[in-house]
Write a protein that holds these residues in place. Structure first.
Motif, mmCIF file in Angstrom:
data_model
loop_
_atom_site.group_PDB
_atom_site.id
_atom_site.type_symbol
_atom_site.label_atom_id
_atom_site.label_comp_id
_atom_site.label_asym_id
_atom_site.label_seq_id
_atom_site.Cartn_x
_atom_site.Cartn_y
_atom_site.Cartn_z
ATOM 1 N N ASN A 1 0.825 -1.211 0.000
ATOM 2 C CA ASN A 1 0.000 0.000 0.000
ATOM 3 C C ASN A 1 0.858 1.259 0.000
ATOM 4 O O ASN A 1 0.472 2.300 -0.537
ATOM 5 N N GLN A 2 2.010 1.177 0.639
ATOM 6 C CA GLN A 2 2.885 2.340 0.681
ATOM 7 C C GLN A 2 3.602 2.570 -0.644
ATOM 8 O O GLN A 2 4.222 3.605 -0.837
ATOM 9 N N MET A 3 3.527 1.601 -1.524
ATOM 10 C CA MET A 3 4.183 1.742 -2.818
ATOM 11 C C MET A 3 3.304 2.470 -3.830
ATOM 12 O O MET A 3 3.737 2.742 -4.948
ATOM 13 N N VAL A 4 2.040 2.765 -3.466
ATOM 14 C CA VAL A 4 1.116 3.457 -4.380
ATOM 15 C C VAL A 4 1.130 4.939 -4.037
ATOM 16 O O VAL A 4 0.721 5.337 -2.943
ATOM 17 N N GLY A 5 1.603 5.773 -4.918
ATOM 18 C CA GLY A 5 1.669 7.212 -4.672
ATOM 19 C C GLY A 5 0.518 7.958 -5.331
ATOM 20 O O GLY A 5 -0.222 7.424 -6.167
ATOM 21 N N LEU A 6 0.337 9.233 -4.919
ATOM 22 C CA LEU A 6 -0.692 10.078 -5.515
ATOM 23 C C LEU A 6 -0.262 10.498 -6.916
ATOM 24 O O LEU A 6 0.911 10.782 -7.162
ATOM 25 N N VAL A 7 -1.223 10.556 -7.818
ATOM 26 C CA VAL A 7 -0.959 10.924 -9.209
ATOM 27 C C VAL A 7 -1.449 12.344 -9.445
ATOM 28 O O VAL A 7 -2.637 12.645 -9.261
ATOM 29 N N GLU A 8 -0.550 13.249 -9.804
ATOM 30 C CA GLU A 8 -0.906 14.638 -10.087
ATOM 31 C C GLU A 8 -1.533 14.729 -11.480
ATOM 32 O O GLU A 8 -1.012 14.152 -12.437
ATOM 33 N N PRO A 9 -2.664 15.469 -11.613
ATOM 34 C CA PRO A 9 -3.253 15.635 -12.957
ATOM 35 C C PRO A 9 -2.371 16.525 -13.823
ATOM 36 O O PRO A 9 -1.565 17.311 -13.334
ATOM 37 N N ARG A 10 -2.552 16.426 -15.092
ATOM 38 C CA ARG A 10 -1.772 17.244 -16.015
ATOM 39 C C ARG A 10 -2.183 18.713 -15.910
ATOM 40 O O ARG A 10 -3.353 19.026 -15.654
ATOM 41 N N PRO A 11 -1.283 19.639 -16.112
ATOM 42 C CA PRO A 11 -1.614 21.079 -15.962
ATOM 43 C C PRO A 11 -2.715 21.532 -16.915
ATOM 44 O O PRO A 11 -3.548 22.376 -16.561
ATOM 45 N N GLU A 12 -2.774 21.017 -18.114
ATOM 46 C CA GLU A 12 -3.782 21.499 -19.061
ATOM 47 C C GLU A 12 -5.199 21.077 -18.672
ATOM 48 O O GLU A 12 -6.185 21.631 -19.178
ATOM 49 N N LEU A 13 -5.329 20.100 -17.754
ATOM 50 C CA LEU A 13 -6.668 19.673 -17.354
ATOM 51 C C LEU A 13 -7.396 20.791 -16.606
ATOM 52 O O LEU A 13 -8.594 21.041 -16.814
ATOM 53 N N TRP A 14 -6.685 21.475 -15.717
ATOM 54 C CA TRP A 14 -7.321 22.585 -14.975
ATOM 55 C C TRP A 14 -7.684 23.732 -15.912
ATOM 56 O O TRP A 14 -8.731 24.370 -15.762
ATOM 57 N N ALA A 15 -6.884 23.999 -16.926
ATOM 58 C CA ALA A 15 -7.205 25.054 -17.892
ATOM 59 C C ALA A 15 -8.463 24.714 -18.678
ATOM 60 O O ALA A 15 -9.308 25.589 -18.962
ATOM 61 N N ARG A 16 -8.648 23.463 -19.017
ATOM 62 C CA ARG A 16 -9.845 23.054 -19.741
ATOM 63 C C ARG A 16 -11.089 23.208 -18.871
ATOM 64 O O ARG A 16 -12.151 23.634 -19.336
ATOM 65 N N ILE A 17 -10.969 22.859 -17.575
ATOM 66 C CA ILE A 17 -12.115 23.029 -16.668
ATOM 67 C C ILE A 17 -12.469 24.511 -16.523
ATOM 68 O O ILE A 17 -13.646 24.918 -16.549
ATOM 69 N N LYS A 18 -11.454 25.343 -16.390
ATOM 70 C CA LYS A 18 -11.683 26.790 -16.236
ATOM 71 C C LYS A 18 -12.340 27.377 -17.483
ATOM 72 O O LYS A 18 -13.263 28.206 -17.405
ATOM 73 N N ALA A 19 -11.899 26.930 -18.656
ATOM 74 C CA ALA A 19 -12.492 27.435 -19.896
ATOM 75 C C ALA A 19 -13.945 27.015 -20.026
ATOM 76 O O ALA A 19 -14.805 27.772 -20.494
ATOM 77 N N ALA A 20 -14.266 25.785 -19.597
ATOM 78 C CA ALA A 20 -15.651 25.320 -19.680
ATOM 79 C C ALA A 20 -16.560 26.090 -18.735
ATOM 80 O O ALA A 20 -17.748 26.292 -19.009
ATOM 81 N N ILE A 21 -16.013 26.562 -17.598
ATOM 82 C CA ILE A 21 -16.827 27.326 -16.642
ATOM 83 C C ILE A 21 -17.054 28.751 -17.134
ATOM 84 O O ILE A 21 -18.150 29.324 -17.008
ATOM 85 N N GLU A 22 -16.060 29.393 -17.726
ATOM 86 C CA GLU A 22 -16.160 30.793 -18.141
ATOM 87 C C GLU A 22 -16.924 30.972 -19.450
ATOM 88 O O GLU A 22 -17.415 32.059 -19.745
ATOM 89 N N ALA A 23 -17.075 29.949 -20.266
ATOM 90 C CA ALA A 23 -17.729 30.104 -21.572
ATOM 91 C C ALA A 23 -19.184 30.551 -21.462
ATOM 92 O O ALA A 23 -19.602 31.510 -22.124
ATOM 93 N N PRO A 24 -20.055 29.969 -20.617
ATOM 94 C CA PRO A 24 -21.450 30.446 -20.533
ATOM 95 C C PRO A 24 -21.551 31.879 -20.028
ATOM 96 O O PRO A 24 -22.413 32.649 -20.462
#
Length: 321
Positions: free
Chosen positions: A52-75
């Protein structure tokens, strides 16, 4: 309680989470009715918990947050646009385009700050976690280790059985050699009889070569089997520049035959009697003459006879069997 290799492997794979639904149900049922098996599963959990200690957290790619932000600001940007007076046909197309907007799209009332991406709190990482570790490979290695352990145990049992059979066979061989009477009749070694042919000793003859009944000068020994004779010097004194030569004298021969010069050693052996028949040898007179050094040069006795004698049988031939 002793469990089979399959039950132990099921407990380990249950801990790893690699079983299907039916197998997990089987393991859970066994755990509910068998406390020892539940303890076995718990032991595997302690042993494999390090995975269990050998499984680390996986960071999302930086462009994923930009895509979420763009989807929120479009409407929100669409609401701020002032509609222009357009002909009915254009309005119809605008309505059609607005209908294409997916229902339930989120509308952000307040614009996020520009540095929102930088202000996102970093997700904590569990202490001791390792990133980029191939956990699936580690699980496969543990399963393979279990299988190899089972194989090694089987081969160990086979080796023990073979060693026991070898020990029994060795014990039987030892009993057959040293204590065959302890074995059943069918396992006792059969006795073998070897017939050795022993040649019977041939007759032995001796002649005392002397002069006028005095002490012997030479002793002549003849083996009737090999037809060899041996002359032993006893009382004869060596003569300077002269040699003693032995002769065979028989009425069956036209003249005496030389048997060779008697050497200067104590014993002289010759195999020359094989050319004569036994009766001639047994009845002949053996004489010694004094010849020039090296023997008679002509093959005929040139010196006087100084010693003579006849053969006497000392050892009779063995009776035929």
């Amino acid at each position: 309680m002793a469990y089979s290799e399959d039950h132990i492997a099921l407990a380990a794979e249950y801990t790893l989470g690699t079983l299907d639904a039916d197998e997990r149900t089987q393991v859970e049922t066994m755990m509910s009715v068998d406390k020892d098996y539940a303890a076995l599963v718990q032991a595997w959990e302690f042993r494999l918990s390090v995975l269990n200690q050998m499984v680390g957290l996986v960071e999302p790619r930086p462009e994923l947050w930009a895509r979420i932000k763009a989807a929120i600001e479009a409407p929100r940007q669409q609401e701020q646009v002032v509609p222009e007076q357009t002909p009915p046909s254009a309005q119809t197309s605008d309505v059609a385009s607005e209908d294409l907007t997916p229902p339930g799209a989120p509308v952000l009332e307040q614009e996020l700050p520009a540095n929102a991406e930088r202000e996102r709190p970093e997700q904590p990482t569990r202490p001791g976690a390792l990133t980029g570790v191939p956990t699936v490979q580690a699980v496969n290695d543990n399963v393979e280790m279990l299988r190899l352990t089972a194989k090694a145990r089987q081969w160990r049992m086979v080796a023990n059985v073979m060693a026991a059979l070898a020990a029994v066979l060795l014990a039987m061989i030892g009993v057959q050699v040293y204590r065959p009477e302890l074995l059943p009749e069918g396992l006792r070694p059969k006795s073998r009889t070897q017939v050795a042919q022993v040649k019977a000793p041939a007759a032995q003859y001796v002649a005392l070569l002397q002069k006028d009944g005095s002490s012997p000068a030479f002793i002549l020994t003849v083996d009737a089997g090999s037809k060899n004779f041996t002359v032993r010097r006893v009382g004869a004194e060596p003569e300077p520049g002269k040699s003693y030569e032995l002769w065979l004298v028989s009425d069956k021969l036209q003249r005496p035959r030389s048997l060779g010069v008697i050497g200067g050693n104590d014993f002289t052996t010759r195999p020359v009697l094989a050319a004569y028949d036994p009766d001639t040898v047994n009845r002949a007179t053996f004489a010694v003459t004094l010849e020039p050094e090296g023997g008679s040069p002509t093959g005929v006795a040139t010196g006087p006879i100084v010693f003579s004698g006849k053969l006497i049988e000392t050892v009779p031939p063995a009776p035929a069997r």
